[in-house]
Design a protein around this motif. Structure first.
Motif, mmCIF file in Angstrom:
data_model
loop_
_atom_site.group_PDB
_atom_site.id
_atom_site.type_symbol
_atom_site.label_atom_id
_atom_site.label_comp_id
_atom_site.label_asym_id
_atom_site.label_seq_id
_atom_site.Cartn_x
_atom_site.Cartn_y
_atom_site.Cartn_z
ATOM 1 N N ARG A 68 98.577 86.099 49.077
ATOM 2 C CA ARG A 68 98.049 86.969 49.962
ATOM 3 C C ARG A 68 96.898 86.623 51.395
ATOM 4 O O ARG A 68 95.902 87.720 51.694
ATOM 5 N N GLY A 69 96.616 85.687 50.483
ATOM 6 C CA GLY A 69 95.024 85.138 51.398
ATOM 7 C C GLY A 69 94.305 85.265 51.014
ATOM 8 O O GLY A 69 93.545 85.617 52.057
ATOM 9 N N GLN A 70 93.894 86.009 49.837
ATOM 10 C CA GLN A 70 92.161 87.133 50.045
ATOM 11 C C GLN A 70 91.227 85.552 49.253
ATOM 12 O O GLN A 70 91.472 84.839 49.268
ATOM 13 N N ARG A 71 90.113 86.115 49.272
ATOM 14 C CA ARG A 71 88.879 85.569 49.063
ATOM 15 C C ARG A 71 89.191 85.086 47.805
ATOM 16 O O ARG A 71 89.356 85.855 46.766
ATOM 17 N N ILE A 72 89.090 84.288 47.226
ATOM 18 C CA ILE A 72 89.218 83.921 45.293
ATOM 19 C C ILE A 72 87.752 84.032 44.696
ATOM 20 O O ILE A 72 86.999 82.412 45.306
ATOM 21 N N ALA A 73 87.884 85.120 43.789
ATOM 22 C CA ALA A 73 86.116 84.455 43.073
ATOM 23 C C ALA A 73 86.382 83.514 42.149
ATOM 24 O O ALA A 73 87.312 82.808 41.289
ATOM 25 N N GLN A 74 85.040 83.031 41.280
ATOM 26 C CA GLN A 74 84.564 81.720 41.003
ATOM 27 C C GLN A 74 84.359 82.385 39.335
ATOM 28 O O GLN A 74 83.442 83.137 39.976
ATOM 29 N N PRO A 75 83.923 81.372 38.658
ATOM 30 C CA PRO A 75 85.005 80.556 37.953
ATOM 31 C C PRO A 75 86.993 81.747 37.441
ATOM 32 O O PRO A 75 86.576 82.567 37.492
ATOM 33 N N ARG A 76 88.024 80.858 37.634
ATOM 34 C CA ARG A 76 89.318 81.447 37.461
ATOM 35 C C ARG A 76 89.283 80.041 36.701
ATOM 36 O O ARG A 76 89.275 79.065 36.065
ATOM 37 N N LEU A 77 90.216 81.048 34.907
ATOM 38 C CA LEU A 77 90.671 80.125 34.361
ATOM 39 C C LEU A 77 89.693 79.814 33.332
ATOM 40 O O LEU A 77 89.834 78.304 33.185
ATOM 41 N N ARG A 78 88.470 79.767 33.373
ATOM 42 C CA ARG A 78 87.422 79.139 32.912
ATOM 43 C C ARG A 78 86.727 77.721 34.015
ATOM 44 O O ARG A 78 86.155 77.021 33.015
ATOM 45 N N HIS A 79 87.168 77.954 34.928
ATOM 46 C CA HIS A 79 87.019 76.818 35.838
ATOM 47 C C HIS A 79 86.437 77.186 36.669
ATOM 48 O O HIS A 79 87.012 77.726 37.860
ATOM 49 N N ARG A 80 85.635 75.909 37.292
ATOM 50 C CA ARG A 80 84.959 76.228 39.516
ATOM 51 C C ARG A 80 86.065 75.322 40.481
ATOM 52 O O ARG A 80 85.996 73.816 39.422
ATOM 53 N N PHE A 81 86.620 75.496 40.782
ATOM 54 C CA PHE A 81 87.158 74.611 42.219
ATOM 55 C C PHE A 81 86.508 74.251 42.953
ATOM 56 O O PHE A 81 85.312 75.302 43.498
ATOM 57 N N GLN A 82 85.848 73.250 42.889
ATOM 58 C CA GLN A 82 85.241 72.792 44.387
ATOM 59 C C GLN A 82 85.694 71.311 45.469
ATOM 60 O O GLN A 82 86.536 71.075 44.668
ATOM 61 N N GLN A 83 84.870 70.978 46.049
ATOM 62 C CA GLN A 83 85.187 69.955 47.371
ATOM 63 C C GLN A 83 85.129 68.478 47.159
ATOM 64 O O GLN A 83 85.489 67.662 46.622
ATOM 65 N N ASP A 84 83.657 68.322 46.222
ATOM 66 C CA ASP A 84 82.945 67.605 45.587
ATOM 67 C C ASP A 84 83.590 66.742 44.105
ATOM 68 O O ASP A 84 84.416 67.555 43.663
ATOM 69 N N ARG A 85 84.470 65.028 44.116
ATOM 70 C CA ARG A 85 84.830 64.837 43.033
ATOM 71 C C ARG A 85 84.002 63.897 42.155
ATOM 72 O O ARG A 85 84.696 63.796 41.588
ATOM 73 N N ILE A 86 83.001 63.914 42.766
ATOM 74 C CA ILE A 86 82.077 63.034 42.423
ATOM 75 C C ILE A 86 81.630 63.025 40.910
ATOM 76 O O ILE A 86 81.634 64.488 40.268
ATOM 77 N N GLY A 87 82.324 62.569 39.716
ATOM 78 C CA GLY A 87 81.955 63.023 38.794
ATOM 79 C C GLY A 87 83.013 62.925 38.316
ATOM 80 O O GLY A 87 83.538 63.179 36.772
ATOM 81 N N LEU A 88 84.162 62.760 38.644
ATOM 82 C CA LEU A 88 85.689 63.549 37.730
ATOM 83 C C LEU A 88 86.324 63.094 37.571
ATOM 84 O O LEU A 88 86.772 61.723 38.841
ATOM 85 N N THR A 89 87.567 62.892 36.581
ATOM 86 C CA THR A 89 88.320 62.301 36.330
ATOM 87 C C THR A 89 89.878 62.073 37.224
ATOM 88 O O THR A 89 89.838 63.455 37.665
#
Length: 233
Positions: A68-89
């Protein structure tokens, strides 16, 4: 040849914070639902059965909100979605064309089902409205799927319009594929009468009752029937 790819960046299971981000996303949606939606559905089919039951409702709600194009509150499924990839696998999922067939390369790696399912959902957010709807529908098929990622699965994602062993060319160029199956020159203009005639000729050649091999006969006949349907549509 890679025809669809989704790169997922995620925290390690032992990390104190749970995070997920999306990297390279090659998700073509044309012709709909496209290779992109097929790959997203396959990822969902792989990891949805591993999702803990108490998170399943939240995932369904998340897909609906993204659709529906709605704003997504965080966290979801106990995770935070982010743009930064530093330190991630990084994990990479791919859909390949190998000869005439589609092959999935699902990277189970060190990521969790929640991380990969979130990536699948968030990958749909930037899409155009119609593409997003098609992708979400394909993901829902994957979530409900229980079985191998085989031709039956691809057929189900595509709405059952093609048989279980559908070649990759039937997705990328259905008319060209249909003409090749029926032995019609691809640059020729053919009438419905000609299509029916070629179908009957090829069907006779493919049928075991007329001397064709039993092995693979069902698939050959299904190919012919689908080719006729495409050209007569």
């Amino acid at each position: 040849m890679i025809v669809a790819e989704l790169e997922v960046f995620h925290s390690r299971p032992v990390a104190p914070t749970r995070r997920v981000a999306i990297g390279h996303a090659q998700l073509p949606m044309d012709p709909p639902p496209g290779y992109g939606a097929v790959l997203l559905s396959a990822i969902a089919a792989t990891f949805a059965p591993m999702l803990v039951p108490e998170l399943a409702d939240d995932y369904t709600k998340l897909l609906r909100q993204i659709d529906r194009g709605q704003r997504i509150a965080q966290p979801r499924l106990r995770h935070r979605f982010q743009q930064d990839r530093i330190g991630l696998t990084r994990s990479t999922h791919r859909l390949m064309v190998e000869g005439p067939r589609l092959r999935f390369r699902i990277d189970k790696g060190t990521g969790t089902p929640e991380q990969f399912l979130l990536a699948v959902a968030y990958a749909c957010a930037p899409m155009a409205v119609a593409d997003r709807a098609a992708a979400i529908a394909a993901i829902n098929v994957g979530v409900a799927w229980r079985g191998a990622l085989d031709g039956r699965f691809v057929s189900r994602v595509l709405g059952g319009s093609t048989h279980a062993a559908m070649p990759a060319l039937a997705m990328s160029d259905p008319v060209g594929w249909a003409m090749r199956i029926l032995g019609i020159e691809t640059d020729a203009k053919v009438s419905k009468v000609a299509v029916q005639r070629r179908f009957r000729e090829r069907l006779r050649d493919a049928h075991p009752d007329h001397g064709a091999k039993n092995d693979g006969a069902a698939e050959r006949i299904a190919d012919l029937a689908e080719a006729r349907r495409i050209l007569l549509a």
